[in-house]
Scaffold this active site. Structure first.
Site, mmCIF file in Angstrom:
data_model
loop_
_atom_site.group_PDB
_atom_site.id
_atom_site.type_symbol
_atom_site.label_atom_id
_atom_site.label_comp_id
_atom_site.label_asym_id
_atom_site.label_seq_id
_atom_site.Cartn_x
_atom_site.Cartn_y
_atom_site.Cartn_z
ATOM 1 N N LEU A 1 2.512 1.490 21.544
ATOM 2 C CA LEU A 1 2.312 0.078 21.853
ATOM 3 C C LEU A 1 3.542 -0.764 21.503
ATOM 4 O O LEU A 1 3.608 -1.933 21.881
ATOM 5 C CB LEU A 1 1.071 -0.460 21.134
ATOM 6 C CG LEU A 1 -0.255 0.097 21.636
ATOM 7 C CD1 LEU A 1 -1.427 -0.493 20.851
ATOM 8 C CD2 LEU A 1 -0.450 -0.163 23.128
ATOM 9 N N ASN B 1 -0.400 2.419 17.218
ATOM 10 C CA ASN B 1 -0.892 3.762 17.563
ATOM 11 C C ASN B 1 0.233 4.789 17.594
ATOM 12 O O ASN B 1 0.460 5.491 18.592
ATOM 13 C CB ASN B 1 -1.636 3.755 18.890
ATOM 14 C CG ASN B 1 -3.052 3.217 18.782
ATOM 15 O OD1 ASN B 1 -3.410 2.250 19.461
ATOM 16 N ND2 ASN B 1 -3.873 3.800 17.911
ATOM 17 N N LYS C 1 -3.804 5.718 -3.413
ATOM 18 C CA LYS C 1 -4.882 6.546 -2.884
ATOM 19 C C LYS C 1 -5.187 7.723 -3.804
ATOM 20 O O LYS C 1 -4.371 8.102 -4.653
ATOM 21 C CB LYS C 1 -4.520 7.025 -1.479
ATOM 22 C CG LYS C 1 -4.251 5.844 -0.541
ATOM 23 C CD LYS C 1 -3.902 6.266 0.864
ATOM 24 C CE LYS C 1 -3.631 5.053 1.728
ATOM 25 N NZ LYS C 1 -2.344 4.411 1.413
ATOM 26 N N ASP D 1 0.839 -1.203 0.000
ATOM 27 C CA ASP D 1 0.000 0.000 0.000
ATOM 28 C C ASP D 1 0.870 1.248 0.000
ATOM 29 O O ASP D 1 1.793 1.385 0.803
ATOM 30 C CB ASP D 1 -0.900 0.012 1.240
ATOM 31 C CG ASP D 1 -1.677 1.322 1.336
ATOM 32 O OD1 ASP D 1 -2.609 1.520 0.531
ATOM 33 O OD2 ASP D 1 -1.321 2.160 2.193
ATOM 34 N N TYR E 1 2.686 10.210 0.295
ATOM 35 C CA TYR E 1 3.864 9.710 0.999
ATOM 36 C C TYR E 1 5.140 10.162 0.284
ATOM 37 O O TYR E 1 5.564 9.583 -0.727
ATOM 38 C CB TYR E 1 3.839 8.185 1.084
ATOM 39 C CG TYR E 1 2.633 7.612 1.796
ATOM 40 C CD1 TYR E 1 1.867 8.378 2.680
ATOM 41 C CD2 TYR E 1 2.254 6.297 1.580
ATOM 42 C CE1 TYR E 1 0.761 7.842 3.329
ATOM 43 C CE2 TYR E 1 1.151 5.753 2.236
ATOM 44 C CZ TYR E 1 0.410 6.529 3.099
ATOM 45 O OH TYR E 1 -0.681 5.992 3.731
#
Length: 328
Positions: A239, A235, A82, A51, A56
């Site tokens: 995490l 996140n 996208k 992806d 980006y």
């Protein structure tokens, strides 16, 4: 690597995909050689879903993905990019700061209309150097990115004509699936109540910590046969790092409340004898609505570390113990 189907299409993706923001230089420079090595590591590990997005690195990620994938058998992998942002060339001094280091010399214009989406696809073909894109995501439409008033305009563009472009591209066989690529739940609900989607790339809103998608979106996805592609499983890092000083949550410094919640999760993980990061990576794929989860990095070593974490067995009973610390 196991595969799962996207919505009601014939398209199948590997359960783990590779996300391309870091290869565009997100937060730190990514030399071309490192980008190619990281993509090769993903391929060697069996990852066959990739992806990227025009945003980006302002085209840099798409160029690198295309260069890497060009000599791969086209039916062996799935590629998504996208729409919603068009790139406009500018002098180097006018390159906007969107947290990309050493991006290409472009600025970003938002356009979610029929013409904007069709132009975006053509430009992506040129940057990729490939003649097929499998999935298109409408990128960052919603209040999280645009605020309330501009979201009204962009939402109307999408409803009035943008979805028509996506439907034409799919019905003519140019793409196999389309959906949204966003960081918020509400815009997903708003769109899905008016139009069906094959899939949603949801970043950071269905994670071990942030369960914003649970109250409504998961059930609606199940009802409408819309698959989730999960991004941001850590996140924005907390995490993976744990509640350390300087930990990031949702693209910024973690608040005291978030640090306290993650500290509670850390205690649960330690009591279970498992890394918190392993639980974070194991969480999303437990739900059959999730088709794939993206790992995004610009380092072969980090990619290997995350794949090793995925191999750690996390007891199902452990997930209930994380519940008191979650956000909804």
């Amino acid at each position: 690597m196991n595969k799962r189907r996207i919505g009601q299409t014939r398209l199948e993706t590997t359960e783990i995909g590779f996300g391309g923001a870091s290869l565009g230089g997100l937060y730190r420079s990514c030399p071309r050689e490192t980008a190619m090595q990281t993509l090769q590591s993903a391929w060697d590990a069996g990852i066959r879903y990739f992806d990227t997005a025009p945003f980006y690195g302002f085209g840099l990620s798409e160029r690198r993905f295309g260069d890497f994938l060009r000599d791969k058998p086209r039916d062996d992998y799935v590629l998504s990019t996208k729409v919603g942002r068009l790139l406009r060339p500018v002098p180097e001094a006018e390159i906007p700061d969107h947290s990309y280091v050493d991006p290409l010399p472009f600025a970003v214009d938002y356009d979610y209309s029929y013409d904007g989406i069709m132009r975006s696809v053509d430009f992506s073909y040129a940057r990729l150097g490939l003649n097929r894109i499998d999935i298109l995501f409408v990128h960052d439409i919603g209040v999280y990115t645009h605020g309330v008033e501009k979201t009204k305009l962009h939402f109307r563009q999408l409803m009035d004509s943008g979805l028509k472009a996506l439907d034409e591209l799919k019905s003519s066989g140019v793409i196999a699936a389309y959906g949204l690529g966003v960081n918020e739940v509400q815009i997903c609900l708003d769109v899905m109540r008016q139009a069906p989607l094959d899939c949603i790339l949801l970043a950071g809103r269905y994670s071990l910590l942030d369960r914003s998608a649970e109250p409504e979106l998961l059930a609606l996805c199940e009802k409408q046969k819309t698959s989730l592609v999960i991004g941001g499983a850590f996140n924005s890092g907390i995490l993976a790092t744990g509640p350390v000083a300087g930990a990031n949550f949702d693209y910024g410094p973690a608040s005291p409340d978030i640090l306290a919640r993650v500290a509670g999760m850390q205690r649960v993980a330690e009591a279970r004898g498992i890394p918190l990061a392993a639980a974070a990576l194991a969480f999303p794929l437990r739900n059959p609505v999730v088709a794939t989860m993206l790992l995004g990095t610009a380092s072969p070593a980090t990619l290997k570390r995350n794949l090793d974490l995925l191999a750690i067995a996390v007891p199902e009973a452990a997930f209930a113990e994380f519940e008191p610390y979650t956000i909804r």
